[in-house]
Write a protein that holds these residues in place. Sequence first.
Motif, PDB file in Angstrom:
ATOM      1  N   GLN A  14      10.200  10.251  -9.896  1.00 32.01           N
ATOM      2  CA  GLN A  14       9.966   9.104 -10.532  1.00 32.01           C
ATOM      3  C   GLN A  14       9.009   8.621  -9.376  1.00 32.01           C
ATOM      4  OE1 GLN A  14      10.001   7.396 -13.023  1.00 32.01           O
ATOM      5  NE2 GLN A  14      11.500   9.358 -13.809  1.00 32.01           N
ATOM      6  N   GLU A  15       8.287   8.433  -7.739  1.00 28.77           N
ATOM      7  CA  GLU A  15       7.649   8.832  -7.019  1.00 28.77           C
ATOM      8  C   GLU A  15       6.033   8.835  -7.619  1.00 28.77           C
ATOM      9  OE1 GLU A  15       8.987   7.795  -3.147  1.00 28.77           O
ATOM     10  OE2 GLU A  15      10.382   6.595  -4.025  1.00 28.77           O
ATOM     11  N   ALA A  16       6.706  10.785  -7.463  1.00 30.47           N
ATOM     12  CA  ALA A  16       5.419  11.052  -7.726  1.00 30.47           C
ATOM     13  C   ALA A  16       4.429  10.842  -9.078  1.00 30.47           C
ATOM     14  CB  ALA A  16       5.758  13.061  -8.174  1.00 30.47           C
ATOM     15  N   GLN A  17       5.672  10.306  -9.950  1.00 33.88           N
ATOM     16  CA  GLN A  17       4.939   9.794 -11.254  1.00 33.88           C
ATOM     17  C   GLN A  17       4.452   9.256 -11.321  1.00 33.88           C
ATOM     18  OE1 GLN A  17       7.043   9.985 -14.827  1.00 33.88           O
ATOM     19  NE2 GLN A  17       6.445   8.632 -15.761  1.00 33.88           N
ATOM     20  N   PHE A  18       4.629   8.044 -10.473  1.00 37.37           N
ATOM     21  CA  PHE A  18       3.913   6.810 -10.154  1.00 37.37           C
ATOM     22  C   PHE A  18       3.056   6.863  -9.304  1.00 37.37           C
ATOM     23  CE2 PHE A  18       2.733   3.025  -8.147  1.00 37.37           C
ATOM     24  CZ  PHE A  18       2.923   1.369  -8.846  1.00 37.37           C
ATOM     25  N   ALA A  19       2.723   7.770  -8.151  1.00 33.45           N
ATOM     26  CA  ALA A  19       1.261   8.057  -7.449  1.00 33.45           C
ATOM     27  C   ALA A  19       0.290   8.672  -8.236  1.00 33.45           C
ATOM     28  CB  ALA A  19       2.256   9.321  -6.373  1.00 33.45           C
ATOM     29  N   SER A  20       0.872   9.336  -9.158  1.00 34.52           N
ATOM     30  CA  SER A  20       0.073  10.397 -10.424  1.00 34.52           C
ATOM     31  C   SER A  20      -0.538   8.848 -11.591  1.00 34.52           C
ATOM     32  CB  SER A  20       0.751  11.288 -11.200  1.00 34.52           C
ATOM     33  OG  SER A  20       1.066  11.070 -11.696  1.00 34.52           O
ATOM     34  N   LEU A  21      -0.348   8.248 -11.400  1.00 32.55           N
ATOM     35  CA  LEU A  21      -0.391   6.713 -13.158  1.00 32.55           C
ATOM     36  C   LEU A  21      -1.342   5.913 -12.301  1.00 32.55           C
ATOM     37  CD1 LEU A  21       2.228   7.705 -14.843  1.00 32.55           C
ATOM     38  CD2 LEU A  21       0.331   8.672 -15.480  1.00 32.55           C
ATOM     39  N   TRP A  22      -0.748   5.997 -10.552  1.00 36.89           N
ATOM     40  CA  TRP A  22      -1.806   4.433 -10.374  1.00 36.89           C
ATOM     41  C   TRP A  22      -2.624   4.199 -10.436  1.00 36.89           C
ATOM     42  CZ3 TRP A  22      -0.076  -0.381  -8.639  1.00 36.89           C
ATOM     43  CH2 TRP A  22      -1.468  -0.943  -7.524  1.00 36.89           C
ATOM     44  N   ARG A  23      -3.254   3.308 -11.332  1.00 41.24           N
ATOM     45  CA  ARG A  23      -4.973   2.897 -10.894  1.00 41.24           C
ATOM     46  C   ARG A  23      -5.244   1.732 -10.236  1.00 41.24           C
ATOM     47  NH1 ARG A  23      -4.274   7.708 -11.995  1.00 41.24           N
ATOM     48  NH2 ARG A  23      -4.837   8.568 -14.211  1.00 41.24           N
ATOM     49  N   GLN A  24      -5.928   1.747  -9.208  1.00 41.19           N
ATOM     50  CA  GLN A  24      -5.743   0.000  -8.407  1.00 41.19           C
ATOM     51  C   GLN A  24      -7.303   0.152  -9.136  1.00 41.19           C
ATOM     52  OE1 GLN A  24      -6.786   1.610  -3.759  1.00 41.19           O
ATOM     53  NE2 GLN A  24      -8.266  -0.686  -4.096  1.00 41.19           N
ATOM     54  N   ASN A  25      -8.214   0.096  -9.880  1.00 43.35           N
ATOM     55  CA  ASN A  25      -9.158  -0.672 -10.190  1.00 43.35           C
ATOM     56  C   ASN A  25      -8.357  -1.265 -11.574  1.00 43.35           C
ATOM     57  OD1 ASN A  25     -10.329   0.725  -8.290  1.00 43.35           O
ATOM     58  ND2 ASN A  25     -11.841   1.999  -9.601  1.00 43.35           N
ATOM     59  N   ASP A  26      -7.540  -0.662 -11.960  1.00 41.98           N
ATOM     60  CA  ASP A  26      -6.856  -1.573 -13.744  1.00 41.98           C
ATOM     61  C   ASP A  26      -5.492  -2.129 -12.975  1.00 41.98           C
ATOM     62  OD1 ASP A  26      -9.093   0.193 -15.052  1.00 41.98           O
ATOM     63  OD2 ASP A  26      -7.203   1.831 -15.259  1.00 41.98           O
ATOM     64  N   THR A  27      -5.887  -2.218 -11.660  1.00 42.18           N
ATOM     65  CA  THR A  27      -4.585  -3.193 -11.136  1.00 42.18           C
ATOM     66  C   THR A  27      -4.809  -4.224 -10.291  1.00 42.18           C
ATOM     67  OG1 THR A  27      -3.339  -1.387 -11.362  1.00 42.18           O
ATOM     68  CG2 THR A  27      -2.272  -3.206 -10.327  1.00 42.18           C
ATOM     69  N   ARG A  28      -3.863  -5.988 -11.158  1.00 39.40           N
ATOM     70  CA  ARG A  28      -4.428  -7.057 -10.695  1.00 39.40           C
ATOM     71  C   ARG A  28      -2.275  -7.734 -10.037  1.00 39.40           C
ATOM     72  NH1 ARG A  28      -7.655 -10.035 -13.879  1.00 39.40           N
ATOM     73  NH2 ARG A  28      -9.840  -8.993 -13.466  1.00 39.40           N
ATOM     74  N   ILE A  29      -3.383  -7.649  -8.947  1.00 39.89           N
ATOM     75  CA  ILE A  29      -1.440  -8.451  -8.126  1.00 39.89           C
ATOM     76  C   ILE A  29      -1.804  -9.856  -8.150  1.00 39.89           C
ATOM     77  CG2 ILE A  29      -0.802  -8.940  -6.015  1.00 39.89           C
ATOM     78  CD1 ILE A  29      -1.452  -5.940  -6.208  1.00 39.89           C
ATOM     79  N   ILE A  30      -0.670 -10.318  -8.905  1.00 40.60           N
ATOM     80  CA  ILE A  30      -0.365 -11.059  -8.866  1.00 40.60           C
ATOM     81  C   ILE A  30      -0.121 -12.387  -8.062  1.00 40.60           C
ATOM     82  CG2 ILE A  30       0.949 -12.991 -10.606  1.00 40.60           C
ATOM     83  CD1 ILE A  30       2.056 -10.391 -12.153  1.00 40.60           C
ATOM     84  N   THR A  31      -0.305 -13.458  -7.626  1.00 41.47           N
ATOM     85  CA  THR A  31      -0.151 -14.213  -6.466  1.00 41.47           C
ATOM     86  C   THR A  31       0.254 -15.834  -7.224  1.00 41.47           C
ATOM     87  OG1 THR A  31      -2.443 -14.928  -5.905  1.00 41.47           O
ATOM     88  CG2 THR A  31      -2.103 -13.001  -5.100  1.00 41.47           C
ATOM     89  N   LEU A  32       1.047 -15.906  -5.675  1.00 38.77           N
ATOM     90  CA  LEU A  32       1.729 -17.791  -5.533  1.00 38.77           C
ATOM     91  C   LEU A  32       0.742 -18.544  -5.185  1.00 38.77           C
ATOM     92  CD1 LEU A  32       3.771 -19.670  -6.808  1.00 38.77           C
ATOM     93  CD2 LEU A  32       4.956 -19.376  -5.619  1.00 38.77           C
ATOM     94  N   ASP A  33       0.038 -19.886  -5.251  1.00 38.96           N
ATOM     95  CA  ASP A  33      -0.808 -20.598  -4.446  1.00 38.96           C
ATOM     96  C   ASP A  33      -1.549 -19.710  -3.616  1.00 38.96           C
ATOM     97  OD1 ASP A  33       1.001 -22.425  -5.237  1.00 38.96           O
ATOM     98  OD2 ASP A  33       2.607 -22.488  -4.015  1.00 38.96           O
ATOM     99  N   GLY A  34      -2.006 -18.756  -3.627  1.00 33.37           N
ATOM    100  CA  GLY A  34      -3.081 -17.646  -3.214  1.00 33.37           C
ATOM    101  C   GLY A  34      -2.327 -17.070  -1.742  1.00 33.37           C
ATOM    102  N   ARG A  35      -1.373 -17.412  -1.711  1.00 38.56           N
ATOM    103  CA  ARG A  35      -0.445 -16.914  -0.279  1.00 38.56           C
ATOM    104  C   ARG A  35       0.805 -15.836  -1.003  1.00 38.56           C
ATOM    105  NH1 ARG A  35       3.345 -20.208  -0.518  1.00 38.56           N
ATOM    106  NH2 ARG A  35       3.187 -21.866  -0.814  1.00 38.56           N
ATOM    107  N   GLU A  36       0.953 -15.836  -1.773  1.00 31.00           N
ATOM    108  CA  GLU A  36       2.383 -14.937  -1.474  1.00 31.00           C
ATOM    109  C   GLU A  36       2.159 -14.113  -2.902  1.00 31.00           C
ATOM    110  OE1 GLU A  36       7.476 -15.420  -1.948  1.00 31.00           O
ATOM    111  OE2 GLU A  36       5.664 -17.288  -1.897  1.00 31.00           O
ATOM    112  N   ASP A  37       2.044 -12.839  -2.794  1.00 29.10           N
ATOM    113  CA  ASP A  37       1.896 -11.516  -3.963  1.00 29.10           C
ATOM    114  C   ASP A  37       4.247 -11.615  -4.822  1.00 29.10           C
ATOM    115  OD1 ASP A  37       0.058 -11.016  -2.953  1.00 29.10           O
ATOM    116  OD2 ASP A  37       0.621  -9.500  -1.318  1.00 29.10           O
ATOM    117  N   ILE A  38       3.501 -11.978  -5.637  1.00 30.81           N
ATOM    118  CA  ILE A  38       5.195 -12.127  -6.821  1.00 30.81           C
ATOM    119  C   ILE A  38       5.071 -11.074  -7.593  1.00 30.81           C
ATOM    120  CG2 ILE A  38       5.299 -14.540  -5.911  1.00 30.81           C
ATOM    121  CD1 ILE A  38       4.438 -15.118  -8.426  1.00 30.81           C
ATOM    122  N   GLY A  39       3.966 -10.591  -8.129  1.00 29.95           N
ATOM    123  CA  GLY A  39       4.177  -8.895  -8.960  1.00 29.95           C
ATOM    124  C   GLY A  39       2.423  -8.521  -9.532  1.00 29.95           C
TER     125      GLY A  39
END
Length: 148
Positions: free
Chosen positions: A38-63
């Motif tokens: 599963q980690e290998a599959q995730f690595a092959s499918l991860w697209r950093q440019n298509d991904t956004r990190i969800i932040t709370l109050d600009g200081r905590e990554d929550i999703g």
Amino acid sequence: MIALRPALSADYTFALDLYVQTIKPLATAWMEWVDQDQEAQFASLWRQNDTRIITLDGREDIGWVEFREAEDELFLKQLYISPPYQRQGIRSRVMRLLLEERRGAAKSMALFVFKNNPAFHFYQQHGFGIVQETPTIFVMRRGLGEAA
């Protein structure tokens, strides 16, 4: 306040850990889960440019959320919220942000969701309907002109 920021290469481990934490309990109902595979599959499918990190109050990554535009459709590939922040309306706020941001760029949004994923009901409540299914997955779609 909930915001979306571009993913950085340093976010990979956070995204992988949250993916495994949230999807493994659902996926094991349908398949044998082998961490290394599963980690290998995730690595092959991860697209950093298509991904956004969800932040709370600009200081905590929550999703994190991953989406890709294809022709006139936005495809929601992944949407994960850390368990301590689930069921607090964050997913709804992220959905509204995405729909507002992409309203003029695409006519519809589509996604896949495991049939045993409680998020299925969330997507129904947000106007997604089933357009196709497999033994394990629903394919869902909604128009972007519709209210979130």
